[in-house]
Design a protein around this motif. Structure first.
Motif, PDB file in Angstrom:
ATOM      1  N   ALA A   1       0.828  -1.207   0.000  1.00 15.80           N
ATOM      2  CA  ALA A   1       0.000   0.000   0.000  1.00 15.80           C
ATOM      3  C   ALA A   1       0.860   1.255   0.000  1.00 15.80           C
ATOM      4  N   TYR A   2       1.901   1.266   0.826  1.00 14.55           N
ATOM      5  CA  TYR A   2       2.772   2.440   0.879  1.00 14.55           C
ATOM      6  C   TYR A   2       3.582   2.597  -0.414  1.00 14.55           C
TER       7      TYR A   2
ATOM      8  N   ALA B   1      -2.311   5.451   0.776  1.00 13.98           N
ATOM      9  CA  ALA B   1      -2.131   4.038   1.128  1.00 13.98           C
ATOM     10  C   ALA B   1      -3.479   3.399   1.459  1.00 13.98           C
TER      11      ALA B   1
END
Length: 475
Positions: free
Chosen positions: A125-126, A350
């Motif tokens: 996600a990051y 994110a």
């Protein structure tokens, strides 16, 4: 600086059933252990001033020497700082560290926190969020309602669950507790009553009391919710709002059925009592997903819904949201001016990825948690057969009933072997639920077995003493 003072009667309520009798442990040491537990739990706020020795001794019905010895022990350990003429204030030792949430033999363990470590999806996600960041560099980065792309994703999520929602009905905040604090700031004033379930989430109690409001508890029955009791409390106390957790309630893990949601939504519409619905556990179901959001059951009910990434994804994201009417959100945005200027952009991006891809990893997370729940239940049956509990329908923990009011005493003993337990008193008002523990099942099986094996002799000794005491009374 003026320090907040803990009243003697309030402290007595927080201490609960701290005194173990008969016991080989000196009374002053028992008191020191109970006070230390309150400090570590956060129920005695840092920098708050304790009652004087004479006042506290009178309130506890013990000698002043007992109180003085307990405070001296806490001073030596670094939990209390005293100054002649100014009393004693609560501090933490300089070397105090957070208790780890993982354990091997011989290590300390936090069995009071119901949360999971980050999974590999958080790194993904990051990574996607970093790639998407450059397109936002041309803006100031200040957005008190949240990025439109995230608000759209959250709105679509509500729509899929049966609650039509627009992006302008979503506000991104820094976690559900932050959202609750903002709602309290807007809708309440000092002395206002706020209805809560009893038991309920301890940080919600703290937020309500921090807003100088008075929490009013409505006891949860053995099963379900007490709708009649809720209606009577609304009528008798005229609360400014009610805070409820219908989706895998913390700490009991129960889920409100559709019929009860309809009754409560209708009650809210009829009495014009605002409901703040906390859905932070909504994704953590094991047998079946919950009914639609409570706000979907009556369009005329004034319902504000809280959501969060903390339990579904990872607590380190520190991101949540509020769903409410666009008019209410406009007022919340204005009230937010004195708190912060918005939520971090990277975390919002994110969260967009996590919401869009949740179906690919949330089923596995639920499956893993269900297996840990079942193993925790088997271990409790093996090590602590006297404990009683209902199998939670979702969430992250068991709500365990002990055979007597032993939670505070047991937790104090557990601290001596490096295990931090969540006593039921954290989840109640005025020291209630001292015969209950909230026990998370977020640890892996081996770590939990080590913890239970460490705790078993402490429990057997404590429970045996209580049984002997009852036998003597009968004789």
């Amino acid at each position: 600086m003026s320090l907040r003072r803990s009243g003697s009667q309030s402290l007595v309520s927080l201490l609960g059933h701290w005194q173990e009798s008969p016991s080989r442990t000196p009374l002053w040491r028992q008191l020191a252990e109970a006070l230390r537990l309150l400090i570590l739990d956060g129920r005695l706020a840092l920098d708050s001033r304790l009652p004087g020795e004479r006042e506290l001794a009178t309130a506890l019905n013990v000698s002043r020497t007992t109180v003085a010895s307990a405070l001296a022990q806490l001073r030596d350990e670094g939990y209390v700082q005293s100054r002649h003429g100014s009393g004693s204030r609560v501090i933490l030792p300089v070397q105090h560290q957070q208790v780890p949430t993982r354990m091997t033999a011989g290590q300390a363990l936090d069995l009071s926190t119901a949360a999971l470590n980050a999974g590999p999806e958080i790194h993904q996600a990051y990574s996607h969020a970093l790639a998407a960041m450059p397109q936002h560099f041309s803006s100031s980065g200040y957005d008190q309602q949240g990025l439109s792309v995230l608000r759209e994703a959250i709105a679509q999520r509500y729509c899929a669950r049966g609650l039509p929602t627009r992006a302008d009905e979503i506000m991104v905040v820094n976690g559900a507790v932050s959202g609750l604090a903002l709602i309290l700031r807007l809708l309440t004033g000092p002395g206002d009553r706020v209805v809560v379930e009893s038991p309920t989430y301890p940080l919600a109690i703290a937020a309500i009391q921090g807003a100088s409001c008075r929490p009013v508890g409505v006891t949860l029955p053995v099963e379900g919710w007490d709708v009649a009791g809720l209606a009577a409390t609304f009528a008798q106390t005229a609360p400014r709002l009610a805070y409820l957790m219908p989706d895998f309630h913390n700490p009991t893990g129960r889920c409100m059925d559709a019929a009860t949601r309809q009754q409560i939504a209708d009650l809210s519409a009829r009495t014009r009592t605002t409901l703040v619905i906390d859905e932070t556990m909504v994704d953590l179901w094991y047998n079946a997903p919950p009914p639609p959001p409570l706000a979907a059951f009556n369009a005329d009910a004034p319902v504000i819904t809280l959501g969060s990434t903390g339990k579904s994804f990872w607590g380190g994201l520190r991101l949540g949201w509020i769903r409410a009417s666009s008019r209410t959100l406009a007022s919340l945005v204005q009230a937010r001016d004195t708190l912060d200027l918005g939520s971090p952009c990277l975390e919002q991006l994110a969260t967009v990825w996590l919401l869009e891809n949740g179906d690919s990893f949330l089923p596995q997370r639920r499956q893993m948690l269900a297996a840990r729940r079942d193993m925790c239940s088997a271990l409790m049956h093996e090590y602590f057969p006297q404990w009683r509990y209902a199998q939670p329908e979702g969430g992250l923990s068991f709500w365990v009933e002990l055979p007597d009011m032993l939670a505070t005493l047991f937790a104090a003993r557990a601290e001596s072997v490096g295990i931090h337990l969540g006593t039921g008193t954290r989840f109640g008002l005025a020291g209630a639920f001292d015969r209950w523990l909230r026990l998370p099942f977020t640890l892996d099986d081996e770590a939990l077995r080590i913890a239970f094996k460490t705790l078993q002799p402490l429990w057997n000794s404590l429970n045996g003493q209580q049984n002997n005491l009852r036998t003597r009374k009968i004789i």
